[in-house]
Each structure stands twice: as C-alpha cells, then as structure tokens.
Design an enzyme around this catalytic site. Structure first.
Site, short mmCIF file in Angstrom:
data_model
loop_
_atom_site.label_atom_id
_atom_site.label_comp_id
_atom_site.label_asym_id
_atom_site.label_seq_id
_atom_site.Cartn_x
_atom_site.Cartn_y
_atom_site.Cartn_z
N ILE A 186 0.78 -1.30 -0.06
CA ILE A 186 0.08 0.23 0.12
C ILE A 186 0.88 1.23 -0.13
O ILE A 186 0.27 2.44 -0.44
CB ILE A 186 -0.89 -0.37 1.40
CG1 ILE A 186 -2.07 0.90 0.98
CG2 ILE A 186 -0.04 0.23 2.40
CD1 ILE A 186 -3.13 0.76 1.87
N GLU B 225 6.42 -4.43 11.11
CA GLU B 225 5.19 -3.81 11.35
C GLU B 225 4.06 -4.65 11.40
O GLU B 225 3.09 -4.53 12.48
CB GLU B 225 4.86 -2.58 10.52
CG GLU B 225 5.77 -1.48 10.71
CD GLU B 225 5.49 -0.26 9.85
OE1 GLU B 225 4.99 -0.58 8.85
OE2 GLU B 225 6.25 0.68 9.84
N HIS C 94 5.77 -11.76 5.69
CA HIS C 94 5.71 -11.28 4.70
C HIS C 94 7.10 -11.21 4.00
O HIS C 94 8.03 -10.50 4.36
CB HIS C 94 4.90 -10.05 4.55
CG HIS C 94 5.43 -9.18 5.30
ND1 HIS C 94 4.85 -9.11 6.90
CD2 HIS C 94 6.11 -7.81 5.27
CE1 HIS C 94 5.45 -7.95 7.46
NE2 HIS C 94 6.04 -7.42 6.46
N MET C 95 7.09 -11.65 2.76
CA MET C 95 8.46 -11.41 2.04
C MET C 95 8.14 -10.09 0.79
O MET C 95 7.42 -10.02 0.30
CB MET C 95 8.56 -12.32 0.97
CG MET C 95 9.85 -12.37 0.12
SD MET C 95 10.19 -13.92 -0.76
CE MET C 95 10.84 -14.87 0.70
N HIS C 96 9.01 -9.05 0.96
CA HIS C 96 8.73 -7.86 0.14
C HIS C 96 9.90 -8.33 -1.07
O HIS C 96 10.77 -8.66 -0.95
CB HIS C 96 9.63 -6.69 0.73
CG HIS C 96 9.07 -6.37 1.97
ND1 HIS C 96 8.23 -4.83 2.11
CD2 HIS C 96 9.09 -6.60 3.41
CE1 HIS C 96 7.83 -4.73 3.38
NE2 HIS C 96 8.32 -5.82 4.20
P1 AMP Z 1 7.29 -4.62 7.54
O1 AMP Z 1 7.77 -3.63 8.05
O2 AMP Z 1 8.23 -5.51 6.92
O3 AMP Z 1 6.32 -5.25 8.48
O4 AMP Z 1 6.19 -4.41 6.24
C1 AMP Z 1 4.74 -3.90 6.52
C2 AMP Z 1 4.44 -3.58 5.05
O5 AMP Z 1 2.98 -3.98 4.99
C3 AMP Z 1 4.72 -2.29 4.79
O6 AMP Z 1 5.48 -1.97 3.60
C4 AMP Z 1 3.47 -1.62 4.67
O7 AMP Z 1 3.20 -0.58 3.61
C5 AMP Z 1 2.71 -2.91 4.02
N1 AMP Z 1 0.96 -2.72 4.39
C6 AMP Z 1 0.28 -2.62 5.59
N2 AMP Z 1 -0.71 -2.60 5.46
C7 AMP Z 1 -1.11 -2.99 4.16
C8 AMP Z 1 -2.43 -3.03 3.35
N3 AMP Z 1 -3.38 -3.20 3.93
N4 AMP Z 1 -2.09 -3.33 2.09
C9 AMP Z 1 -1.05 -3.44 1.33
N5 AMP Z 1 0.25 -3.62 2.12
C10 AMP Z 1 0.21 -3.01 3.40
#
Ligand code: AMP
Length: 115
Positions: free
Chosen positions: A32, A96, A101-103
């Site tokens: 997002i 967060e 999750h894998m970016h």
């Molecule tokens: P992390 O910091 O590795 O936990 O990454 C969490 C990621 O989830 C961040 O890059 C956010 O932008 C993304 N994120 C959070 N909520 C959503 C959502 N509803 N849809 C898509 N991405 C999200």
C-alpha cells in the site's frame, strides 16, 4: 494462539487489496506504500507471525514464497534487471505486521543493502 493481522483479511478478500497472485499456500499483493516501482508482498496463507516462529513444517510454504516471488518478478518484467527480496523480523528490522511477508522490490536501482 497467534493474533490475526490485516493480512488475514486480505487473504480472505474481506478488505480490498491489489492481489497479483493467490493459490492454496500463498497470497501476493501490492504494498500500500510502495518503496520502489514494483513493491509486492508475498505471504503464507497460514499465519506465521515472524521468522522466529517458522518450523520445519513451514519449509514447503517458505520455499514456495520464493518460487512465487521469482515468477512475479518475471511477470513484472524486472527479473533481468534484478530485484530484492526482504523478510523483516521483529523490532530491529522494523517489522510492523506480524504475519510473515516477503517484500519483492524492483524496477529501479536499489542501492546498497543497508543504508
Ligand atoms: P514490515 O515493515 O516488513 O512489517 O512491512 C509491512 C508492510 O506492509 C509495509 O511495507 C506496509 O506498507 C504494508 N502494508 C500494511 N498494510 C497494508 C495493506 N492493507 N495493504 C498492502 N500493504 C500493506
């Protein structure tokens, strides 16, 4: 009992997300708040909060996440130029959302690994 996150709702399609791939094991959707032209998250459909919670039983789905990431990179036409896969774990890594999750990041020069 692990706490569900917003990502469980995305898997079940209860809230909107730009899902680019889904099968019985994983779901992939656009971040997002994209940090690169391509920024997609690949997640297991099963809730695993952090890498610390991964077990031998999760090897199959974790490996599948990488294979799916490579296929998506190809679909996004960033496979030849290159891309980066990142999994953040806990506070120091800035995790967060507590659902692994894998970016998948690409579409521009990403610079050094840690800045
Ligand atoms: P992390 O910091 O590795 O936990 O990454 C969490 C990621 O989830 C961040 O890059 C956010 O932008 C993304 N994120 C959070 N909520 C959503 C959502 N509803 N849809 C898509 N991405 C999200």
């Amino acid at each position: 009992m692990s706490q569900e996150t917003i990502f469980s709702k995305i898997i079940r399609r209860e809230i909107p997300a730009d899902i680019v791939f889904q099968d019985e094991r994983v779901t992939a959707f656009r971040d997002i708040s994209p940090q690169a032209p391509t920024h997609i998250l690949i997640i297991p459909n099963k809730l695993i909060p952090t890498m610390n919670d991964a077990t031998v039983e999760d090897e199959n789905v974790l490996g599948h996440m990488m294979v799916v990431a490579a296929q998506i990179a190809k679909n996004e036409q960033i496979d030849e130029r290159g891309y980066r896969l990142i999994i953040n774990c806990n506070r120091d890594a800035g995790q967060e959302v507590f659902h692994i999750h894998m970016h998948l990041l690409g579409g521009k020069s990403l610079g050094k690994l840690i800045s």
